[in-house]
Design an enzyme around this catalytic site. Structure first.
Site, PDB file in Angstrom:
ATOM      1  CB  ALA A 161       4.822   7.448  24.210  1.00 27.38           C
ATOM      2  CG  HIS A 165       9.587   2.766  11.670  1.00 23.68           C
ATOM      3  ND1 HIS A 165       8.777   1.839  12.057  1.00 23.68           N
ATOM      4  CD2 HIS A 165       9.629   4.285  11.476  1.00 23.68           C
ATOM      5  CE1 HIS A 165       8.663   2.661  13.288  1.00 23.68           C
ATOM      6  NE2 HIS A 165       8.617   4.265  12.977  1.00 23.68           N
ATOM      7  CG  ASN A 213      -1.655   1.024   1.456  1.00 27.67           C
ATOM      8  OD1 ASN A 213      -3.065   1.299   0.752  1.00 27.67           O
ATOM      9  ND2 ASN A 213      -1.830   2.363   2.615  1.00 27.67           N
ATOM     10  CE  LYS A 227       5.208   7.224   6.403  1.00 26.22           C
ATOM     11  NZ  LYS A 227       4.253   8.153   5.983  1.00 26.22           N
TER      12      LYS A 227
END
Length: 482
Positions: free
Chosen positions: A327, A271, A207, A274
């Protein structure tokens, strides 16, 4: 006055089902429409098959004609006409405009008098249904959101619902809207989601990487001067034992010096996607002369911007679960419901953080100060650095002021990461363009905590503890605990 709003809807239907009209309704109002159907070959099909393999993915292209009020432009005004745009306003396509960062950005840019188009396949809402999750805040449908925005401001936002992995859909959207800038948020954004099982790892990479490649080809084919503003992540860099530069590092090796892309040490399949995006964008800038800004964003917190606070139907999503929650937002919700703050491992994991109000400000600055043709530039998009322990201490202190009994526990770290490490990342370029940060303060923490307390009855405490393990990911599709 009539305004033509093109709405392309991608939906999953069985051959016997009638197409749902809600995809082209704006609010509760129905408009005349015409549509054609075609089978999508997009990567989205590989995700939705998990619900019903017998169903077929169909792309519906609908045209609606709502009433519109013309508005005058100031901030979004461009000194040039591009792609036949005669309004004098810059046209910004926000891919992923129904999401956490995308929705806030779309409203902010619309308020600043940019012509805004949202492109989204609405799959983030499907993830909630699949995993049994929900936003802390009730969020309206994208159609009702846009209708409410127009009612309040007189400004319209075009909506195209479809999958950018379907290049035919994306091409038609580009030709229809003719963007001057594309802001690309439209990716699966969760590291834990990408580590649930093999199928979700594959979906995340397919995706994210294919979607971005399609955007690059669409710019090359239909809008060569269009500026791509792409949301990256600080997680691309990992946690090296040297200072993190903004995208590039100058090194001397064996007596020779060069400036090279900063080394990447991604820590999840998300990650890594990216990282692949960044490499693909850099290559096309060099090969095709595309202009692009890669915003390596830190961890975002908060929920309200000036625009989303205008009405409850404009409210943004607020994720607190262990898959999509970030977080600080998670800690505030945990404090609000009396759950101990869940610090992973030693809690020394340090990252860059920023308020969502600064996310929209950074994107606006990147648009207003575009990269040059052929330039690939990288901005590290965050305002402050905190360890997980630091955040827990801040939330504990703020919670006590509100009369909350806040405790902290250490839970086994489900991730594979350093729990104590050096971290010093540069972030000067956006400040040089004029970023005025909203730093984390007692008043802001009070605001987020009060917000969490307001909606605490919507919290499902079973979603707080982590259930996705980096080491235990396997081939068998996983269903998270209910």
């Amino acid at each position: 006055m009539a305004h033509l709003l093109s709405t392309s809807c991608s939906m999953k239907v069985s051959p016997s089902e009638k197409l749902s009209s809600k995809c082209w309704n704006i609010g509760s109002t129905k408009y005349p429409m015409s549509f054609t159907q075609q089978t999508s070959k997009s990567a989205f099909k590989s995700l939705v098959h998990q619900r019903n393999n017998t169903q077929k993915l169909t792309v519906v292209r609908a045209t609606t004609v709502p009433l519109n009020q013309e508005t005058k432009a100031e901030s979004g005004t461009s000194s040039f006409e591009n792609n036949g745009n005669t309004s004098g306003r810059k046209r910004v396509m926000v891919i992923g405009g129904d999401g956490y960062c995308g929705w806030a950005t779309a409203l902010h840019l619309s308020k600043k008098n940019y012509d805004v188009c949202i492109v989204d396949n609405l799959v983030r809402r499907l993830f909630d249904h699949q995993l049994g999750l929900d936003s802390l805040t009730p969020i309206a449908s994208i159609q009702n959101r846009i209708r409410r925005w127009q009612d309040l401001t007189g400004k319209t936002i075009d909506l195209h619902v479809g999958d950018i992995c379907d290049f035919e859909f994306l091409a038609e959207t580009f030709k229809s809207f003719e963007p001057d800038t594309v802001v690309h948020f439209g990716e699966q954004r969760s590291a834990p989601y990408s580590m649930i099982d093999r199928s979700r790892a594959v979906y995340t990479q397919q995706n994210n990487v294919i979607g971005t490649i399609n955007v690059l080809f669409a710019i090359k084919e239909f809008s060569e001067e269009c500026h791509l503003v792409k949301l990256g992540t600080m997680g691309e860099y990992g946690t090296p034992n040297i200072d993190i530069e903004e995208g590039f590092i100058t090194i001397t090796h064996n007596g020779r010096t060069d400036t090279l892309p900063y080394p990447k040490q991604a820590s999840s399949f998300y990650h890594l996607s990216k990282v692949h995006d960044s490499h693909n964008i850099a290559f096309t800038c060099k090969a095709w002369g595309i202009r692009a800004t890669d915003l390596n964003q830190g961890v975002v917190y908060g929920v309200m911007t000036e625009e989303t606070a205008m009405h409850e139907e404009l409210c943004n999503r607020f994720d607190y679960d262990a898959v999509f929650g970030t977080a600080l937002n998670r800690f505030c919700v945990q404090a609000a419901v009396g759950h101990p703050l869940t610090v992973y491992g030693k809690g020394g994991q340090t990252r860059g953080y920023l308020d969502i109000r600064d996310t929209v400000q950074c994107v606006e600055l990147a648009i207003a100060n575009p990269a040059k043709l052929g330039e690939f530039r990288v901005f590290n998009q965050f305002t402050e650095q905190y360890s997980v322990r630091d955040l827990a201490a801040l939330v504990t202190k703020a919670g006590e002021k509100l009369g909350l009994n806040v405790e902290t526990i250490s839970v086994p770290n489900p991730r594979v990461e350093a729990e104590e490490h050096y971290y010093n990342a540069k972030h000067t370029k956006l400040a040089e363009l004029g970023l005025k940060p909203h730093l984390l303060s007692d008043s802001l923490l009070d605001s987020v905590l009060n917000f969490a307390v307001q909606y605490k009855d919507r919290v499902d405490t079973k979603q707080i503890m982590p259930s996705v393990s980096w080491k235990k990911i396997g081939v068998k599709p996983q269903t998270l605990r209910a």
